[in-house]
Scaffold this motif. Structure first.
Motif, PDB file in Angstrom:
ATOM      1  N   THR A   5     -25.150   7.064  35.647  1.00 15.73           N
ATOM      2  CA  THR A   5     -25.405   6.045  34.296  1.00 15.73           C
ATOM      3  C   THR A   5     -24.318   5.244  34.045  1.00 15.73           C
ATOM      4  O   THR A   5     -24.616   4.164  33.765  1.00 15.73           O
ATOM      5  N   PRO A   6     -23.112   5.892  34.014  1.00 18.20           N
ATOM      6  CA  PRO A   6     -21.891   4.893  33.757  1.00 18.20           C
ATOM      7  C   PRO A   6     -21.931   3.831  34.985  1.00 18.20           C
ATOM      8  O   PRO A   6     -21.139   2.714  34.407  1.00 18.20           O
ATOM      9  N   LEU A   7     -22.120   4.113  36.137  1.00 17.33           N
ATOM     10  CA  LEU A   7     -21.928   3.334  36.967  1.00 17.33           C
ATOM     11  C   LEU A   7     -22.878   2.172  36.833  1.00 17.33           C
ATOM     12  O   LEU A   7     -22.512   0.942  37.211  1.00 17.33           O
ATOM     13  N   ASN A   8     -24.046   2.508  36.586  1.00 14.51           N
ATOM     14  CA  ASN A   8     -25.249   1.468  36.590  1.00 14.51           C
ATOM     15  C   ASN A   8     -24.738   0.499  35.304  1.00 14.51           C
ATOM     16  O   ASN A   8     -24.804  -0.750  35.417  1.00 14.51           O
ATOM     17  N   VAL A   9     -23.972   1.164  34.234  1.00 14.55           N
ATOM     18  CA  VAL A   9     -23.664   0.149  33.148  1.00 14.55           C
ATOM     19  C   VAL A   9     -22.630  -0.770  33.521  1.00 14.55           C
ATOM     20  O   VAL A   9     -22.583  -1.876  33.261  1.00 14.55           O
ATOM     21  N   ILE A  10     -21.720  -0.145  34.084  1.00 14.64           N
ATOM     22  CA  ILE A  10     -20.493  -0.981  34.759  1.00 14.64           C
ATOM     23  C   ILE A  10     -21.061  -2.238  35.441  1.00 14.64           C
ATOM     24  O   ILE A  10     -20.546  -2.970  35.586  1.00 14.64           O
ATOM     25  N   LEU A  14     -20.960  -6.113  34.857  1.00 11.46           N
ATOM     26  CA  LEU A  14     -20.063  -7.245  35.700  1.00 11.46           C
ATOM     27  C   LEU A  14     -21.016  -8.296  36.001  1.00 11.46           C
ATOM     28  O   LEU A  14     -20.723  -9.502  36.048  1.00 11.46           O
ATOM     29  N   THR A  15     -22.293  -7.968  36.430  1.00  9.27           N
ATOM     30  CA  THR A  15     -23.226  -8.857  36.679  1.00  9.27           C
ATOM     31  C   THR A  15     -23.446  -9.954  35.408  1.00  9.27           C
ATOM     32  O   THR A  15     -23.677 -11.283  35.665  1.00  9.27           O
ATOM     33  N   GLU A  16     -23.535  -9.418  34.160  1.00 14.16           N
ATOM     34  CA  GLU A  16     -23.860 -10.307  33.279  1.00 14.16           C
ATOM     35  C   GLU A  16     -22.490 -11.102  32.851  1.00 14.16           C
ATOM     36  O   GLU A  16     -22.427 -12.267  32.362  1.00 14.16           O
ATOM     37  N   MET A  17     -21.233 -10.359  33.255  1.00 14.17           N
ATOM     38  CA  MET A  17     -20.107 -10.986  32.750  1.00 14.17           C
ATOM     39  C   MET A  17     -20.123 -12.204  33.613  1.00 14.17           C
ATOM     40  O   MET A  17     -19.593 -13.566  33.411  1.00 14.17           O
ATOM     41  N   SER A  19     -22.479 -14.119  35.140  1.00 10.09           N
ATOM     42  CA  SER A  19     -23.247 -15.114  34.793  1.00 10.09           C
ATOM     43  C   SER A  19     -22.763 -16.052  33.588  1.00 10.09           C
ATOM     44  O   SER A  19     -22.895 -17.258  33.220  1.00 10.09           O
ATOM     45  N   LEU A  20     -22.266 -15.251  32.606  1.00  8.23           N
ATOM     46  CA  LEU A  20     -21.698 -15.746  31.486  1.00  8.23           C
ATOM     47  C   LEU A  20     -20.625 -16.570  31.769  1.00  8.23           C
ATOM     48  O   LEU A  20     -20.401 -17.839  31.169  1.00  8.23           O
ATOM     49  N   PHE A  21     -19.729 -16.065  32.369  1.00  8.35           N
ATOM     50  CA  PHE A  21     -18.419 -16.881  32.766  1.00  8.35           C
ATOM     51  C   PHE A  21     -18.859 -18.034  33.945  1.00  8.35           C
ATOM     52  O   PHE A  21     -18.338 -19.429  33.535  1.00  8.35           O
ATOM     53  N   GLY A  22     -19.928 -17.998  34.554  1.00  6.21           N
ATOM     54  CA  GLY A  22     -20.442 -19.266  35.438  1.00  6.21           C
ATOM     55  C   GLY A  22     -20.961 -20.606  34.418  1.00  6.21           C
ATOM     56  O   GLY A  22     -20.610 -21.394  34.684  1.00  6.21           O
ATOM     57  N   ASP A  23     -21.525 -19.848  33.237  1.00  2.00           N
ATOM     58  CA  ASP A  23     -22.129 -20.932  32.324  1.00  2.00           C
ATOM     59  C   ASP A  23     -20.797 -21.774  31.629  1.00  2.00           C
ATOM     60  O   ASP A  23     -21.172 -22.889  31.616  1.00  2.00           O
ATOM     61  N   VAL A  24     -19.756 -21.008  31.406  1.00  2.00           N
ATOM     62  CA  VAL A  24     -18.802 -21.507  30.777  1.00  2.00           C
ATOM     63  C   VAL A  24     -18.021 -22.387  31.737  1.00  2.00           C
ATOM     64  O   VAL A  24     -17.481 -23.331  31.402  1.00  2.00           O
ATOM     65  N   ALA A  25     -17.885 -21.875  32.797  1.00  2.00           N
ATOM     66  CA  ALA A  25     -16.846 -22.609  33.859  1.00  2.00           C
ATOM     67  C   ALA A  25     -17.605 -23.952  34.301  1.00  2.00           C
ATOM     68  O   ALA A  25     -16.812 -24.822  34.773  1.00  2.00           O
TER      69      ALA A  25
END
Length: 64
Positions: A5-10, A14-17, A19-25
């Motif tokens: 469960t913690p590995l899935n959350v991490i 990471l995948t959400e981060m 995608s968000l960074f790609g939108d900003v960049a």
């Protein structure tokens, strides 16, 4: 099964981060240029210090 469960959350975070960074960049203005220049600087410095490290390690194992 407690570590799954913690590995899935991490991984999800990471995948959400990324995608968000790609939108900003890729946003308006100079953001893509700044990301590109930062990437070039990081790759250049990693290359230089990597070569220096390999030279130091090679110097340890060679005879004078």
């Amino acid at each position: 099964m407690d570590t799954v469960t913690p590995l899935n959350v991490i991984v999800d975070n990471l995948t959400e981060m990324t995608s968000l960074f790609g939108d900003v960049a890729t946003g308006a203005g100079l953001a893509p240029l700044l990301v590109l220049m930062g990437t070039v600087l990081i790759i250049f410095s990693l290359g230089v210090f990597g070569i220096l490290t390999l030279g130091a390690v090679g110097d340890l194992f060679t005879a004078n």
